[in-house]
Every structure is written in structure tokens, then in C-alpha cells.
Design a protein around this motif. Structure first.
Motif, PDB file in Angstrom:
ATOM      1  N   ARG A 196       5.038  -0.423  -2.007  1.00 32.51           N
ATOM      2  CA  ARG A 196       5.911  -0.509  -1.027  1.00 32.51           C
ATOM      3  C   ARG A 196       7.324  -1.018  -1.785  1.00 32.51           C
ATOM      4  O   ARG A 196       8.267  -0.199  -1.779  1.00 32.51           O
ATOM      5  N   SER A 198      11.971   1.585   4.196  1.00 37.71           N
ATOM      6  CA  SER A 198      10.846   1.285   4.816  1.00 37.71           C
ATOM      7  C   SER A 198      10.961   2.097   6.429  1.00 37.71           C
ATOM      8  O   SER A 198      12.057   1.663   6.945  1.00 37.71           O
ATOM      9  N   ASP A 229       6.127  -0.696   8.529  1.00 39.83           N
ATOM     10  CA  ASP A 229       5.526  -1.487   7.561  1.00 39.83           C
ATOM     11  C   ASP A 229       4.614  -2.560   8.369  1.00 39.83           C
ATOM     12  O   ASP A 229       5.052  -3.258   9.482  1.00 39.83           O
ATOM     13  N   SER A 273       2.169   0.977   5.194  1.00 41.66           N
ATOM     14  CA  SER A 273       3.418   1.044   4.817  1.00 41.66           C
ATOM     15  C   SER A 273       3.902   2.512   4.569  1.00 41.66           C
ATOM     16  O   SER A 273       3.251   3.214   3.821  1.00 41.66           O
TER      17      SER A 273
END
Length: 140
Positions: A19, A30, A33, A38
Motif C-alpha cells: 500500500r 487509497s 483500507d 487495501s
């Protein structure tokens, strides 16, 4: 059939490192998450990828822990040189240098923390006759 998204889910014990890598070096953001997955995407949502912990009970049947073999993740760009300069400026070690290939690509590549090979490519003109011998039905 209409798809609203498409992305691989890489099963890895290095979910957080992946990530962070994709956010830092690739400019992804993102989208979701949690402790077990993720999901990342580009700001314009032209590309997405997800990383999942191998020990979560909601994992679909079949995905074993990714071992870094058998997949190449292609990210096509309009300008590979500009992408190379942008990504290099983040401090990422590029493993395959920016190269003009005779088969019609300018590309460079590297691995992410899961072992996934990432190939950044720009389509270019192939060398004259390069593909002739590879075409189905050719006599080369």
C-alpha cells in the motif's frame, strides 16, 4: 457485460508495505483500507490494484499467497520518459532501465514489495518487419 472496475488482488503478508509503495512511488490513492485489504486507485480511476492479507476469512477460494512469479502488471502511459523521471525522483530503484524496444515499446520496470513485476510501457513504432515472423500464418 459492463464492468465498473477491474483490478488484481495480490495476496501477500506485505499488505501495508505494498500500500505504502504504491502511494509513494506510483501516485495511487487509497480507496479502501482495512486490516485485511487495501484497494488503491489512481486519482482519475484509470487503474486500480488491491493487496489482501492471506489470513482473512473472507478471502475467495483459491488465492494462495503470491510468490512474485508468473505475472507482469503492465501500466501503459502516454510518455514513458516522463513517468521514468517522476518515479525515479521518488527514490525507487529501477531494475530495468528506460529502454526503446525493437518490438514497439519504450519501457522500464521494477518490483513492488510483494514481488509483483511492474512494467511501465509507452507504445511506439516497432522496427520495420519485426513482427512479421511472429504473426500467425507467416512463413518466417
Amino acid at each position: 457485460m459492463h464492468f465498473t472496475d477491474r483490478y488484481p488482488i495480490i495476496v501477500t503478508h506485505r499488505k501495508e508495505a505494498c500500500r505504502d509503495f504504491w502511494i509513494r512511488h506510483m501516485g495511487f490513492i487509497s480507496g479502501f483500507d482495512s486490516t485485511w485489504i487495501s484497494w488503491l486507485t489512481t486519482e482519475d480511476q484509470s487503474a486500480s490494484i488491491a493487496f489482501m492479507s492471506p489470513d482473512h476469512p473472507s478471502a475467495p477460494p483459491g488465492p494462495e499467497n503470491f510468490n512474485g512469479k508468473g505475472i507482469c502488471f503492465e501500466l501503459q502511459v502516454d510518455d514513458a520518459k516522463a513517468a521514468f523521471e517522476t518515479i525515479s525522483a521518488t527514490g525507487l530503484e529501477i531494475e530495468y532501465p528506460l529502454t526503446d524496444e525493437p518490438f514497439g515499446q519504450r519501457r522500464f520496470g521494477f518490483h513492488d514489495p510483494s514481488g509483483l513485476w511492474i512494467d511501465i510501457v509507452e507504445q511506439t513504432e516497432a522496427a520495420a518487419g519485426f513482427w512479421d515472423k511472429y504473426m500467425i500464418g507467416s512463413q518466417g
